[in-house]
Design a protein around this motif. Sequence first.
Motif, PDB file in Angstrom:
ATOM      1  N   ASP A 146     -11.463   5.699   4.005  1.00  0.00           N
ATOM      2  CA  ASP A 146     -11.426   6.317   5.371  1.00  0.00           C
ATOM      3  C   ASP A 146     -10.206   7.279   5.600  1.00  0.00           C
ATOM      4  OD1 ASP A 146     -13.678   4.937   5.845  1.00  0.00           O
ATOM      5  OD2 ASP A 146     -12.409   3.241   6.772  1.00  0.00           O
ATOM      6  N   LEU A 147      -9.658   7.420   4.642  1.00  0.00           N
ATOM      7  CA  LEU A 147      -8.350   8.661   4.695  1.00  0.00           C
ATOM      8  C   LEU A 147      -8.502   9.527   3.609  1.00  0.00           C
ATOM      9  CD1 LEU A 147      -5.627   6.374   5.602  1.00  0.00           C
ATOM     10  CD2 LEU A 147      -6.867   7.650   7.164  1.00  0.00           C
ATOM     11  N   TYR A 148      -7.619  10.763   3.829  1.00  0.00           N
ATOM     12  CA  TYR A 148      -7.879  11.549   2.826  1.00  0.00           C
ATOM     13  C   TYR A 148      -7.242  10.989   1.419  1.00  0.00           C
ATOM     14  CZ  TYR A 148      -8.739  15.696   5.372  1.00  0.00           C
ATOM     15  OH  TYR A 148      -9.294  16.646   6.411  1.00  0.00           O
ATOM     16  N   PHE A 149      -7.939  11.443   0.330  1.00  0.00           N
ATOM     17  CA  PHE A 149      -7.606  10.558  -1.088  1.00  0.00           C
ATOM     18  C   PHE A 149      -6.290  10.599  -1.245  1.00  0.00           C
ATOM     19  CE2 PHE A 149      -9.842   9.344  -5.186  1.00  0.00           C
ATOM     20  CZ  PHE A 149     -10.014   8.108  -4.806  1.00  0.00           C
ATOM     21  N   TRP A 150      -5.420  11.547  -0.956  1.00  0.00           N
ATOM     22  CA  TRP A 150      -3.928  11.495  -1.543  1.00  0.00           C
ATOM     23  C   TRP A 150      -3.337  10.037  -1.161  1.00  0.00           C
ATOM     24  CZ3 TRP A 150      -3.706  14.172   3.462  1.00  0.00           C
ATOM     25  CH2 TRP A 150      -3.129  13.857   4.148  1.00  0.00           C
ATOM     26  N   LYS A 151      -4.032   9.389  -0.114  1.00  0.00           N
ATOM     27  CA  LYS A 151      -3.310   7.945   0.178  1.00  0.00           C
ATOM     28  C   LYS A 151      -3.927   7.121  -0.947  1.00  0.00           C
ATOM     29  CE  LYS A 151      -1.725   8.925   4.412  1.00  0.00           C
ATOM     30  NZ  LYS A 151      -0.198   8.712   4.897  1.00  0.00           N
ATOM     31  N   SER A 152      -4.596   7.170  -1.565  1.00  0.00           N
ATOM     32  CA  SER A 152      -5.065   6.491  -2.363  1.00  0.00           C
ATOM     33  C   SER A 152      -4.455   6.451  -3.832  1.00  0.00           C
ATOM     34  CB  SER A 152      -6.775   6.668  -3.034  1.00  0.00           C
ATOM     35  OG  SER A 152      -7.489   6.296  -1.677  1.00  0.00           O
ATOM     36  N   ALA A 153      -3.393   6.096  -3.862  1.00  0.00           N
ATOM     37  CA  ALA A 153      -2.489   6.146  -4.786  1.00  0.00           C
ATOM     38  C   ALA A 153      -2.893   5.589  -6.391  1.00  0.00           C
ATOM     39  CB  ALA A 153      -1.093   5.349  -4.573  1.00  0.00           C
ATOM     40  N   LYS A 154      -2.708   6.066  -7.361  1.00  0.00           N
ATOM     41  CA  LYS A 154      -3.001   5.705  -8.588  1.00  0.00           C
ATOM     42  C   LYS A 154      -1.689   4.942  -9.231  1.00  0.00           C
ATOM     43  CE  LYS A 154      -4.636  10.095  -9.597  1.00  0.00           C
ATOM     44  NZ  LYS A 154      -5.396  11.251 -10.369  1.00  0.00           N
ATOM     45  N   TRP A 155      -1.971   4.183 -10.224  1.00  0.00           N
ATOM     46  CA  TRP A 155      -0.905   3.635 -11.150  1.00  0.00           C
ATOM     47  C   TRP A 155       0.341   2.901 -10.187  1.00  0.00           C
ATOM     48  CZ3 TRP A 155      -0.721   9.404 -11.774  1.00  0.00           C
ATOM     49  CH2 TRP A 155      -1.822   9.724 -12.379  1.00  0.00           C
ATOM     50  N   VAL A 156      -0.573   2.154  -9.213  1.00  0.00           N
ATOM     51  CA  VAL A 156       0.428   1.518  -8.114  1.00  0.00           C
ATOM     52  C   VAL A 156       1.245   0.151  -8.925  1.00  0.00           C
ATOM     53  CG1 VAL A 156       0.071  -0.142  -6.223  1.00  0.00           C
ATOM     54  CG2 VAL A 156      -1.338   1.736  -6.164  1.00  0.00           C
ATOM     55  N   ARG A 157       2.359   0.281  -8.650  1.00  0.00           N
ATOM     56  CA  ARG A 157       3.244  -0.792  -8.977  1.00  0.00           C
ATOM     57  C   ARG A 157       4.024  -1.719  -7.883  1.00  0.00           C
ATOM     58  NH1 ARG A 157       4.973  -0.814 -14.197  1.00  0.00           N
ATOM     59  NH2 ARG A 157       5.726  -2.917 -13.672  1.00  0.00           N
ATOM     60  N   GLY A 158       3.995  -1.182  -6.709  1.00  0.00           N
ATOM     61  CA  GLY A 158       4.738  -1.872  -5.492  1.00  0.00           C
ATOM     62  C   GLY A 158       4.162  -1.573  -4.275  1.00  0.00           C
ATOM     63  N   ILE A 159       4.448  -2.869  -3.362  1.00  0.00           N
ATOM     64  CA  ILE A 159       3.918  -2.681  -2.016  1.00  0.00           C
ATOM     65  C   ILE A 159       4.908  -3.027  -1.228  1.00  0.00           C
ATOM     66  CG2 ILE A 159       2.190  -3.565  -0.473  1.00  0.00           C
ATOM     67  CD1 ILE A 159       0.357  -4.039  -2.626  1.00  0.00           C
ATOM     68  N   GLU A 160       5.434  -2.250  -0.463  1.00  0.00           N
ATOM     69  CA  GLU A 160       6.656  -2.398   0.380  1.00  0.00           C
ATOM     70  C   GLU A 160       6.244  -2.353   1.843  1.00  0.00           C
ATOM     71  OE1 GLU A 160      11.098  -0.434   1.498  1.00  0.00           O
ATOM     72  OE2 GLU A 160       9.691   0.869   0.321  1.00  0.00           O
ATOM     73  N   PHE A 161       6.756  -3.532   2.395  1.00  0.00           N
ATOM     74  CA  PHE A 161       6.593  -3.730   3.918  1.00  0.00           C
ATOM     75  C   PHE A 161       7.574  -3.351   4.589  1.00  0.00           C
ATOM     76  CE2 PHE A 161       3.387  -6.316   2.003  1.00  0.00           C
ATOM     77  CZ  PHE A 161       2.394  -6.397   2.773  1.00  0.00           C
ATOM     78  N   MET A 162       7.512  -2.406   5.875  1.00  0.00           N
ATOM     79  CA  MET A 162       8.542  -1.991   6.456  1.00  0.00           C
ATOM     80  C   MET A 162       8.420  -2.135   7.944  1.00  0.00           C
ATOM     81  SD  MET A 162       8.542   1.511   4.453  1.00  0.00           S
ATOM     82  CE  MET A 162       6.880   2.344   5.273  1.00  0.00           C
ATOM     83  N   PHE A 163       9.355  -2.431   8.711  1.00  0.00           N
ATOM     84  CA  PHE A 163       9.281  -2.298  10.271  1.00  0.00           C
ATOM     85  C   PHE A 163       9.052  -1.088  10.884  1.00  0.00           C
ATOM     86  CE2 PHE A 163      12.372  -5.808   8.864  1.00  0.00           C
ATOM     87  CZ  PHE A 163      11.406  -6.915   9.316  1.00  0.00           C
ATOM     88  N   GLU A 164       9.417   0.007  10.069  1.00  0.00           N
ATOM     89  CA  GLU A 164       9.375   1.449  10.715  1.00  0.00           C
ATOM     90  C   GLU A 164       8.572   2.209   9.719  1.00  0.00           C
ATOM     91  OE1 GLU A 164      12.893   3.131  12.260  1.00  0.00           O
ATOM     92  OE2 GLU A 164      13.234   1.282  13.258  1.00  0.00           O
TER      93      GLU A 164
END
Length: 189
Positions: A146-164
């Motif tokens: 649903d978003l432009y494809f640059w948001k679809s990161a390749k070679w993912v290694r981390g997911i960081e949760f953020m307050f801001e």
Amino acid sequence: MSEKGRLPPGQVLTQRFPVLHYGPVPRYESLEDWDLRIFGAVKEEVRFTYEQLTQMPTTRIVADIHCVTRWSKFDTVWEGVRFRDLMAYVEPLPGAEYVMIHAEYGFTTNLPLSRLLANNVLLAWKYDDKPLTPEHGWPLRLVVPDLYFWKSAKWVRGIEFMFEDRPGFWEQAGYHNEGDPWKEQRYAE
Ligand SMILES: Nc1nc2c(c(=O)[nH]1)N[C@H]1C(S)=C(S)[C@@H](COP(=O)(O)O)O[C@H]1N2
Ligand SMILES: [Mo]
């Protein structure tokens, strides 16, 4: 839906599958040392091995994808674990409503957690019912149709949760923070 109604404004349909990214393509000899790290504003940091991840319940989606450089491709087929299914193992702290996706070589992209919980958002390891090729993100890529494809990161290694919220790689370079193709959110104003 008619082909026209399916194509967001300013996009051109392609049958090919272009390869697009900044920097080199990572090559893995083995996935023994590979992990997916969930960190930041979470109750407890979690790491998944590739085996753990690929043993989770899988989902297959058929989706249209749209690159900000104006190519779109219809009916792409992806398989992996839904981001929301992965969340069964993760406890974000209250108020952690933003996520930074981290990929190899320092690539990052930011998304609101709410976007990632959609049913069509996957951490995928298959494209077209075959293992992802290195160029398209093997061993793991995010798919957010649903978003432009640059948001679809390749070679993912981390997911960081953020307050801001914080801008990722292309977002810092002037791309729009949200990137909705139907609103033509290509570049920051
Ligand atoms: N790690 C990483 N992922 C990335 C990029 C990148 O530069 N690095 N580019 C993005 C962009 S701009 C696009 S259009 C898609 C392209 O995916 P594809 O090469 O599989 O078509 O990957 C996205 N994911
Ligand atoms: Mo792109």
